[in-house]
Design a protein around this motif. Structure first.
Motif, PDB file in Angstrom:
ATOM      1  N   ASP A 106       0.867  -1.175   0.000  1.00 48.26           N
ATOM      2  CA  ASP A 106       0.000   0.000   0.000  1.00 48.26           C
ATOM      3  C   ASP A 106       0.906   1.228   0.000  1.00 48.26           C
ATOM      4  N   LEU A 134       1.960   4.798  -0.109  1.00 50.97           N
ATOM      5  CA  LEU A 134       1.472   6.170   0.045  1.00 50.97           C
ATOM      6  C   LEU A 134       2.128   7.077  -0.984  1.00 50.97           C
ATOM      7  N   HIS A 159      -0.836   2.023  -8.554  1.00 49.07           N
ATOM      8  CA  HIS A 159      -1.723   2.110  -7.385  1.00 49.07           C
ATOM      9  C   HIS A 159      -1.188   3.031  -6.292  1.00 49.07           C
ATOM     10  N   HIS A 214      -0.650   6.160  -4.125  1.00 50.31           N
ATOM     11  CA  HIS A 214      -1.565   7.289  -3.903  1.00 50.31           C
ATOM     12  C   HIS A 214      -0.976   8.600  -4.424  1.00 50.31           C
ATOM     13  N   ARG A 248      -0.862  12.349   4.247  1.00 51.68           N
ATOM     14  CA  ARG A 248      -1.887  11.572   4.950  1.00 51.68           C
ATOM     15  C   ARG A 248      -3.179  12.365   5.065  1.00 51.68           C
ATOM     16  N   LYS A 305      -4.798  12.628   1.608  1.00 52.26           N
ATOM     17  CA  LYS A 305      -5.416  11.354   1.263  1.00 52.26           C
ATOM     18  C   LYS A 305      -6.737  11.170   1.986  1.00 52.26           C
ATOM     19  N   GLY A 311      -9.522  12.835   0.314  1.00 52.26           N
ATOM     20  CA  GLY A 311      -9.904  12.292  -0.995  1.00 52.26           C
ATOM     21  C   GLY A 311      -9.774  13.277  -2.131  1.00 52.26           C
ATOM     22  N   SER A 317      -1.038  13.624  -7.308  1.00 50.17           N
ATOM     23  CA  SER A 317      -1.874  12.492  -6.917  1.00 50.17           C
ATOM     24  C   SER A 317      -1.810  11.440  -8.011  1.00 50.17           C
ATOM     25  N   GLY A 318      -2.191  10.205  -7.676  1.00 47.25           N
ATOM     26  CA  GLY A 318      -2.095   9.107  -8.622  1.00 47.25           C
ATOM     27  C   GLY A 318      -2.887   9.330  -9.891  1.00 47.25           C
TER      28      GLY A 318
END
Length: 387
Positions: free
Chosen positions: A87, A89, A194, A196, A217, A220, A223, A270-271
């Motif tokens: 995962d 970040l 994937h 973030h 953080r 994220k 959103g 951002s991704g």
């Protein structure tokens, strides 16, 4: 009408020479200032009275076959499984040159230490160094030597030890920085889509990783999409002076202004933006060798605009002070001092000195003194002192 030099005493001679010197300096400065003013007036006229770069996007659009020439290079070093099962970040891609091993080792030991980040900050940040092929004495990439030894062999050994280098077989040079940028987005799309967030940074940049992780953080959790932050250049005109490192000939870019872009020293996406930029690179002419400007062209083509973050540095170093460290994100131009800066900027005493009512008041005064000066170091703006 005529000056009688015999009657000029020593004091008058000094005054005359000083006046001539000041006039010469003033004329030189005015010439440079006039050129900058004219360039920026043209730039903003094009920006706000013209077609808002729609014509630029259309003119730079090429076929996918043509665009593939800027990315279709063989991987010399690669780690396709680096992000698998994690995962992530932040995927942090550091632009480096083959010879800068000391800089890479310094980053591995300080702000780019993945083990420290995972154990102390509780997140996964993948750090990779991105480079092209080194030059040989004959001017060809060293990977082309049949012996397989030399500079490229040392890079292979370094990567075998650390497992953190991504390399393609284009020549590593200033004029190939855009190829290195495309490599970053291509690798991200195919190997770590994937993640973030994606960050690209120079290898002489200091990143305050605890501050950056805390900030991302929060982002994220909210959103946020279409996220792109850094030190923003707005309405910048192309440099037409052949003496400049950043000289761009009219034939390469004939327009008076660049789209908005962030300083290439360090910025974060951002991704979803990273994927949009990758898609843009598939149909744009990447001949423009100033990579951060090309990034702005790609972003403009897909409708993404950069956002200013006052604690991302431009080309200058941030002042050395705990009140600066408390909110620092990046600072540019650090090589020999990176170990000392990492120790000082992440010390527990920083929070102790800057917290509370008195600490806040003290730091506001310090930052006003350090940042609000009548000349610019191209680092944090005066407005950062009031945040």
């Amino acid at each position: 009408m005529f000056v009688n030099f015999r009657r000029i005493n020593k004091c008058q001679c000094v005054r005359l020479m000083t006046t001539c010197l000041l006039l010469s300096v003033a004329m030189l400065c005015w010439e440079q200032l006039d050129e900058r003013v004219v360039s920026h007036v043209k730039s903003y006229s094009h920006r706000y009275l013209g077609n808002h770069f729609a014509y630029i996007n259309k003119s730079l659009t090429v076929s996918r076959e043509h665009a593939r020439a800027f990315s279709d290079f063989r991987y010399l070093l690669d780690h396709p499984d680096k992000c698998v099962g994690k995962d992530v970040l932040l995927l942090l891609l550091v632009k480096t040159s083959p010879e800068n091993i000391d800089r890479r080792n310094a980053i591995r030991s300080t702000w780019g230490n993945e083990t420290y980040i995972r154990n102390h900050l509780g997140v996964t940040v993948v750090v990779l160094f991105v480079l092209g092929a080194p030059r040989t004495e004959e001017g060809e990439p060293s990977w082309s030597k049949r012996s397989g030894v030399g500079f490229q062999g040392r890079l292979v050994d370094e990567d075998r030890l650390h497992g953190d280098m991504i390399q393609q077989d284009f020549l590593d040079s200033f004029h190939n920085l855009t190829l290195k940028l495309i490599l970053q987005f291509r690798w991200t799309h195919g190997r770590c889509a994937h993640a973030h967030f994606l960050m690209t940074a120079d290898d002489d940049v200091f990143v305050h990783m605890p501050n950056l992780v805390s900030y991302l953080r929060d982002v994220k959790a909210e959103g946020i999409a279409d996220f792109w932050i850094g030190r923003v250049h707005r309405g910048a005109p192309p440099i037409r002076s052949k003496d400049s490192k950043y000289y761009v000939p009219f034939e390469m870019y004939p327009w008076a202004s660049y789209p908005d872009y962030t300083a290439g020293a360090g910025y974060v996406l951002s991704g979803d933006v990273a994927d949009k930029i990758y898609q843009a690179t598939l149909t744009l002419n990447a001949s423009l060798y100033i990579d951060d400007v090309f990034m702005g062209i790609c972003a403009n083509a897909v409708g993404v605009s950069p956002q200013e973050h006052v604690y991302f540095s431009g080309e200058g170093k941030a002042p050395y002070h705990p009140c600066i460290y408390d909110q620092m994100m990046t600072s540019h131009g650090h090589v020999e001092d990176i170990y000392d800066l990492w120790k000082a900027a992440t010390a527990p005493q920083v929070k102790e000195r800057t917290s509370g009512a008195m600490g806040t008041l003290y730091c506001k005064a310090v930052k006003i003194f350090l940042l609000c000066k009548p000349y610019s170091f191209n680092t944090y703006p005066c407005s950062a002192a009031y945040l």
